[in-house]
Motif scaffolding. Sequence first.
Motif, mmCIF file in Angstrom:
data_model
loop_
_atom_site.group_PDB
_atom_site.id
_atom_site.type_symbol
_atom_site.label_atom_id
_atom_site.label_comp_id
_atom_site.label_asym_id
_atom_site.label_seq_id
_atom_site.Cartn_x
_atom_site.Cartn_y
_atom_site.Cartn_z
ATOM 1 N N ARG B 316 0.811 -1.231 0.000
ATOM 2 C CA ARG B 316 0.000 0.000 0.000
ATOM 3 C C ARG B 316 0.837 1.270 0.000
ATOM 4 N NH1 ARG B 316 -4.621 -2.186 -1.404
ATOM 5 N NH2 ARG B 316 -5.279 -3.851 -0.038
ATOM 6 N N ASN B 317 2.123 1.180 0.357
ATOM 7 C CA ASN B 317 2.966 2.367 0.425
ATOM 8 C C ASN B 317 4.312 2.034 -0.191
ATOM 9 O OD1 ASN B 317 1.059 3.866 2.207
ATOM 10 N ND2 ASN B 317 1.564 2.186 3.591
ATOM 11 N N VAL B 318 4.557 2.565 -1.377
ATOM 12 C CA VAL B 318 5.789 2.282 -2.091
ATOM 13 C C VAL B 318 6.617 3.560 -2.145
ATOM 14 C CG1 VAL B 318 6.788 1.453 -4.250
ATOM 15 C CG2 VAL B 318 4.561 0.585 -3.494
ATOM 16 N N ILE B 319 7.869 3.462 -1.728
ATOM 17 C CA ILE B 319 8.749 4.628 -1.743
ATOM 18 C C ILE B 319 9.840 4.366 -2.766
ATOM 19 C CG2 ILE B 319 10.314 6.053 -0.360
ATOM 20 C CD1 ILE B 319 8.707 4.929 2.131
ATOM 21 N N LYS B 320 9.875 5.155 -3.794
ATOM 22 C CA LYS B 320 10.819 4.943 -4.885
ATOM 23 C C LYS B 320 11.905 6.030 -4.820
ATOM 24 C CE LYS B 320 12.590 4.487 -9.051
ATOM 25 N NZ LYS B 320 13.803 3.651 -9.058
ATOM 26 N N ILE B 350 -0.154 4.406 -2.120
ATOM 27 C CA ILE B 350 0.709 5.572 -2.205
ATOM 28 C C ILE B 350 2.007 5.210 -2.920
ATOM 29 C CG2 ILE B 350 2.248 7.047 -0.808
ATOM 30 C CD1 ILE B 350 -0.058 7.432 1.105
ATOM 31 N N ILE B 351 2.348 6.024 -3.913
ATOM 32 C CA ILE B 351 3.708 5.960 -4.456
ATOM 33 C C ILE B 351 4.383 7.272 -4.091
ATOM 34 C CG2 ILE B 351 5.146 5.815 -6.523
ATOM 35 C CD1 ILE B 351 3.013 4.136 -7.859
ATOM 36 N N LEU B 352 5.404 7.172 -3.284
ATOM 37 C CA LEU B 352 6.152 8.369 -2.881
ATOM 38 C C LEU B 352 7.480 8.342 -3.616
ATOM 39 C CD1 LEU B 352 6.662 10.841 -1.094
ATOM 40 C CD2 LEU B 352 7.506 9.298 0.654
ATOM 41 N N TRP B 353 7.665 9.366 -4.424
ATOM 42 C CA TRP B 353 8.848 9.402 -5.269
ATOM 43 C C TRP B 353 9.834 10.385 -4.645
ATOM 44 C CZ3 TRP B 353 8.308 10.617 -11.193
ATOM 45 C CH2 TRP B 353 9.445 10.159 -11.871
ATOM 46 N N VAL B 354 10.981 9.863 -4.240
ATOM 47 C CA VAL B 354 11.976 10.697 -3.556
ATOM 48 C C VAL B 354 13.130 10.989 -4.509
ATOM 49 C CG1 VAL B 354 13.575 10.808 -1.613
ATOM 50 C CG2 VAL B 354 11.353 9.687 -1.324
ATOM 51 N N PHE B 355 13.391 12.282 -4.733
ATOM 52 C CA PHE B 355 14.497 12.689 -5.606
ATOM 53 C C PHE B 355 15.664 13.155 -4.759
ATOM 54 C CE2 PHE B 355 10.676 13.497 -7.993
ATOM 55 C CZ PHE B 355 10.973 12.994 -9.245
ATOM 56 N N LEU B 356 16.760 12.496 -4.906
ATOM 57 C CA LEU B 356 17.963 12.929 -4.200
ATOM 58 C C LEU B 356 18.820 13.742 -5.170
ATOM 59 C CD1 LEU B 356 19.902 12.814 -1.789
ATOM 60 C CD2 LEU B 356 20.693 10.608 -2.643
ATOM 61 N N ASN B 357 18.969 15.043 -4.895
ATOM 62 C CA ASN B 357 19.811 15.887 -5.750
ATOM 63 C C ASN B 357 21.229 15.883 -5.220
ATOM 64 O OD1 ASN B 357 17.579 16.533 -7.228
ATOM 65 N ND2 ASN B 357 17.257 18.526 -6.236
ATOM 66 N N VAL B 358 22.137 15.336 -6.030
ATOM 67 C CA VAL B 358 23.532 15.370 -5.596
ATOM 68 C C VAL B 358 24.320 16.447 -6.321
ATOM 69 C CG1 VAL B 358 23.668 13.019 -4.694
ATOM 70 C CG2 VAL B 358 24.025 13.414 -7.120
ATOM 71 N N SER B 359 23.696 17.120 -7.274
ATOM 72 C CA SER B 359 24.380 18.236 -7.952
ATOM 73 C C SER B 359 23.413 19.404 -8.096
ATOM 74 C CB SER B 359 24.861 17.792 -9.338
ATOM 75 O OG SER B 359 23.764 17.775 -10.223
ATOM 76 N N ASP B 360 23.936 20.582 -8.449
ATOM 77 C CA ASP B 360 23.081 21.758 -8.637
ATOM 78 C C ASP B 360 22.716 21.977 -10.102
ATOM 79 O OD1 ASP B 360 22.946 22.345 -6.014
ATOM 80 O OD2 ASP B 360 24.570 23.824 -6.025
ATOM 81 N N GLN B 361 23.154 21.050 -10.968
ATOM 82 C CA GLN B 361 23.053 21.279 -12.413
ATOM 83 C C GLN B 361 21.656 21.050 -12.984
ATOM 84 O OE1 GLN B 361 25.889 22.566 -13.745
ATOM 85 N NE2 GLN B 361 26.605 22.395 -11.627
ATOM 86 N N VAL B 362 20.688 21.715 -12.421
ATOM 87 C CA VAL B 362 19.340 21.596 -12.978
ATOM 88 C C VAL B 362 18.841 23.002 -13.289
ATOM 89 C CG1 VAL B 362 17.055 20.623 -12.625
ATOM 90 C CG2 VAL B 362 18.998 19.682 -11.377
#
Lengths: 431, 431
Positions: B316-320, B350-362
């Motif tokens: 029921r709760n998926v964290i990607k 729930i799909i919780l999508w976690v973005f880990l930013n390791v650089s500022d290049q966006v």
Amino acid sequence: MERHDSCSEWPVERQHEDCLSESTQERCPVNFPVAVVLPAAGSGERTGLSTPKQFCRILGRPLISYTIHAFERVCWIDNIVVVVAKESHDMMADILHKYNHTKVKIVEGGPTRHRSIFNGLLAFSEPGVGPKLQKPKVVIIHDAVRPFLEEDFLLKITLAAKEQGASGAVRPLVSTVVAATTGGCLDYSLERAKYRASETPQAFIYDIIYQAYQQCSEAEFQFGTECLDLALQHCGTRAQLIEGPPTLWKVTHKQDLASAEAVIKESLSQSACIISGECTETQNLSIWMKNCLTAAGMRVDAIPNTERSMTLSASRNVIKLSVNSSDFVEIREMMKRCEESKDFLLYPVIILWVFLNVSDQVSLRQENDEASTIMNLAEEAKKINIFLYCVQLRYSKVSTEWERTVNRLCQLTMALIRDRNAAFTGQMLQA
Amino acid sequence: MERHDSCSEWPVERQHEDCLSESTQERCPVNFPVAVVLPAAGSGERTGLSTPKQFCRILGRPLISYTIHAFERVCWIDNIVVVVAKESHDMMADILHKYNHTKVKIVEGGPTRHRSIFNGLLAFSEPGVGPKLQKPKVVIIHDAVRPFLEEDFLLKITLAAKEQGASGAVRPLVSTVVAATTGGCLDYSLERAKYRASETPQAFIYDIIYQAYQQCSEAEFQFGTECLDLALQHCGTRAQLIEGPPTLWKVTHKQDLASAEAVIKESLSQSACIISGECTETQNLSIWMKNCLTAAGMRVDAIPNTERSMTLSASRNVIKLSVNSSDFVEIREMMKRCEESKDFLLYPVIILWVFLNVSDQVSLRQENDEASTIMNLAEEAKKINIFLYCVQLRYSKVSTEWERTVNRLCQLTMALIRDRNAAFTGQMLQA
């Protein structure tokens, strides 16, 4: 404040402000001293939680503080005696201090509900630690775990007790009541319409309930549950039974805490104040929002600027509209004024900051800086019980697109206000 | 599936899978046909809502569907007869269709609870519209507005009824029960310990309760509330009273809907599955998160990738977890697999999508495009009952700062999972 003063024990001066009698521009309806005993020494084992339920927190504040506040705001109630277990004394004292409950005295509980109530009553008759409280004409006995009390119902109960000696709230039975045989089988069932569930508040002429308790047997002290019955058995006083509202229900099980929270959140979500600013874009947005929120059942005020005299915490939900740049000074000013109100700790106030972007001229770096400033500000605000949320939206000339955006803004606004979730403070949401 | 088949009426094949008897690797504990009658024709006036409470929605699904599902998942229950008011027939049929309730037949209600139950019982004895249902040995009668039922309690009730002819759930009284004089004063109060509140489920040998209803007087049909009493009065059958769990409580007032929602949300928040991906950064983050969520009481699985065989909706709760770039293909794949599960409409996943930013290049433009793609994807997901949320966080080499960020991520994760609020789907939150 004038009052008809027929009782010599009656203190002449009252300071409390939000009294029914004043708000309705009438004389105070009670002209005799009234006090409250609030037994709160139970362990709350039925909730299945380690904390006794009266101390469980709802929106950060212990349940018992809500109940105390419901009495404290009534100007004709003089004293509230809270009866707690010895081990809860310090916690209770902290709660009284933190939430500024000034009418309350703590008394130590006994091993049963009746013992605890009697201890509470003794605080008006016998010298204990500290000054003896003034003896009331009528004493209200209530459960700490029934936080929703209206002044008009308290008035009914109090006046009925004054006249009849005792009175108590009742509710229709939700389930049929059955008696079991010793073998655990159905013996007989009661006709539901003939019976009522006895709830609280109950009220008594002080001398009657005090005398009833003095004559109580050990068995009654140990196994009894019903104060109205004591008044009947020992003083021959037949209590007036008064049908109470459904909100009198008792927080008994764990799921009842969620109910209580929902009731409180709903009552905090009835109205909002939009501060539109002076520019055309935000004023137009303000009109859209007002229509949309009003259609969803909220009462909405829209004003161009906060006035110095305005009590921000009165509405509990403040929506501040800004164009492009963010004016932290104004938000800080709002926070300061919320904090100055005497009851800012009682309920969290929401400040929802809406950014309307009418241009694309914002660099990423600036956005990141702003995001972290907002996050820090929200952390500060949370400490003084203000939940700061942000929503940004982009103006569109395409009317269907703009309409969709504004609708989404209103959905988010209502969700944030109804939810009052501390975890999402400081977030910048997109409408 | 083998079973001991002592009853000729018993269908040999059963298809249902999540049966207690199978999960515990034992033989099915019930070897006779069992059916359910669910009276749901009430108008629910006590909630103060325009919709009868059995049709009020919790997490988007009508309350009655939860109750039906609680019976339908029990493999030894054959049929469920839902008794609804004539004007609710079509709505009920839509609910059965939408949530794939295949064991249910709709019967039209009568003017009182007893009339409605009798109508329900008649569906097993008399030819109505459509095929007659197989007559059960034991029939369970339950309220549509008590959605929380465990199979083991149903089993107790059913076996007791088989043995004794009738059985019913009881609970301790929360309030003292009092009788009033005609003047509305206290007449007497009942000793609380001697009585119980009669709740449901109740179960009966079908022939007994059917006979009892056939002998019912008009007055009983009109004013009676207690089926156990009918079995006693008309058939001399003394029901076995069985203490039920507190979760049996009845959704009676508006605030009870909030309780029910809280109970459901809590049961959906017990576990989560983290999909960490293959890179070191996200695998490390996955370990942090797992520890943090486990400490908060959740059961957490962490796996590098979704496997084809895995049922995503089970947790029921998926964290990607993702680094920098966002892989929409994988999220779409997850959505597809959730949708394929037979019960995806029962509870939101729930799909919780976690973005880990390791650089500022966006660049900002890219971020804006991504935000609107996510918002659109979340809208699509919501249609198939998937709530897609996003959280981004920036990696920091300063360990205290990084720790604070991860803690905030876990706070947000828990709040999103517990809250299950449709309004915040598609948002990109900051940890």
